[in-house]
Design a protein around this motif. Structure first.
Motif, mmCIF file in Angstrom:
data_model
loop_
_atom_site.group_PDB
_atom_site.id
_atom_site.type_symbol
_atom_site.label_atom_id
_atom_site.label_comp_id
_atom_site.label_asym_id
_atom_site.label_seq_id
_atom_site.Cartn_x
_atom_site.Cartn_y
_atom_site.Cartn_z
ATOM 1 N N MET A 190 0.817 -1.199 0.000
ATOM 2 C CA MET A 190 0.000 0.000 0.000
ATOM 3 C C MET A 190 0.864 1.269 0.000
ATOM 4 S SD MET A 190 -3.064 1.008 0.016
ATOM 5 C CE MET A 190 -4.079 2.358 0.404
ATOM 6 N N LYS A 191 1.908 1.266 0.851
ATOM 7 C CA LYS A 191 2.790 2.427 0.910
ATOM 8 C C LYS A 191 3.502 2.642 -0.427
ATOM 9 C CE LYS A 191 4.068 2.793 5.744
ATOM 10 N NZ LYS A 191 5.186 2.736 6.692
ATOM 11 N N THR A 243 2.430 1.891 -3.419
ATOM 12 C CA THR A 243 1.477 2.420 -4.398
ATOM 13 C C THR A 243 1.261 3.916 -4.182
ATOM 14 O OG1 THR A 243 0.361 0.287 -4.407
ATOM 15 C CG2 THR A 243 -0.827 2.144 -5.363
ATOM 16 N N ILE A 244 1.115 4.312 -2.939
ATOM 17 C CA ILE A 244 0.910 5.730 -2.626
ATOM 18 C C ILE A 244 2.154 6.534 -2.999
ATOM 19 C CG2 ILE A 244 0.570 7.392 -0.758
ATOM 20 C CD1 ILE A 244 -1.181 5.266 0.608
ATOM 21 N N LEU A 245 3.331 6.009 -2.671
ATOM 22 C CA LEU A 245 4.568 6.695 -2.989
ATOM 23 C C LEU A 245 4.774 6.803 -4.503
ATOM 24 C CD1 LEU A 245 7.118 8.012 -1.897
ATOM 25 C CD2 LEU A 245 8.194 5.766 -1.901
ATOM 26 N N THR A 246 4.468 5.737 -5.228
ATOM 27 C CA THR A 246 4.602 5.759 -6.690
ATOM 28 C C THR A 246 3.641 6.771 -7.305
ATOM 29 O OG1 THR A 246 5.210 3.421 -6.644
ATOM 30 C CG2 THR A 246 4.547 4.321 -8.769
ATOM 31 N N THR A 247 2.415 6.808 -6.831
ATOM 32 C CA THR A 247 1.426 7.772 -7.329
ATOM 33 C C THR A 247 1.884 9.199 -7.056
ATOM 34 O OG1 THR A 247 -0.310 6.169 -6.895
ATOM 35 C CG2 THR A 247 -0.997 8.445 -7.239
ATOM 36 N N PHE A 248 2.410 9.434 -5.864
ATOM 37 C CA PHE A 248 2.888 10.763 -5.507
ATOM 38 C C PHE A 248 4.047 11.199 -6.404
ATOM 39 C CE2 PHE A 248 5.655 13.501 -2.878
ATOM 40 C CZ PHE A 248 4.790 14.568 -2.744
#
Length: 132
Positions: free
Chosen positions: A1-2, A4-9
């Motif tokens: 989950m982390k 995915t959020i980091l990649t999106t950011f």
């Protein structure tokens, strides 16, 4: 989950830089309240800011002198801005600018302070700025 959020950011950050305009740092010397009734010497204040080119002759950015700051939209002929003063009260600026040399501009801003909870007098500010 982390991950995915980091990649999106990271993707959103990189794509915002791709579509942004040219960033221009600026350094200006401000003379606040030039029409003051007192006989005090007007002391200059240095302000640092950034502006981003949005369109031909249209810039948006922010600047601050350490006590008051604003965000602004600037056209070839003038500037409209809003921000806060040293007391944390809102202030609005309406001004005109003149390109004296290739990167030196002279601007005259009318500062509207009537909308604050404890209104301070409106003022007229003269600025000499250099963009890089």
């Amino acid at each position: 989950m982390k991950k995915t959020i980091l990649t999106t950011f990271v993707i959103l950050t990189c794509s915002s830089f791709l579509f942004s305009g040219t960033m221009q740092p600026s350094l200006s010397m401000r003379f606040d309240d030039i029409l003051s009734d007192t006989d005090d010497i007007i002391t200059p204040v240095l302000a640092l800011g950034f502006a981003m080119s949005l369109d031909e002759g249209v810039y948006a950015g922010f600047d601050s002198d350490g006590t008051d700051s604003r965000i602004f939209v600037s056209f070839d002929y003038g500037t409209v801005g809003m921000g806060i003063n040293d007391a944390g009260e809102p202030q609005f600026t309406i001004g005109a600018k003149y390109d004296a040399l290739s990167n030196l501009e002279v601007s005259l801003d009318y500062i509207v302070n009537n909308l604050a909870a404890a209104p301070t007098p409106n003022g007229l500010r003269l600025s000499l700025g250099v963009t890089f």
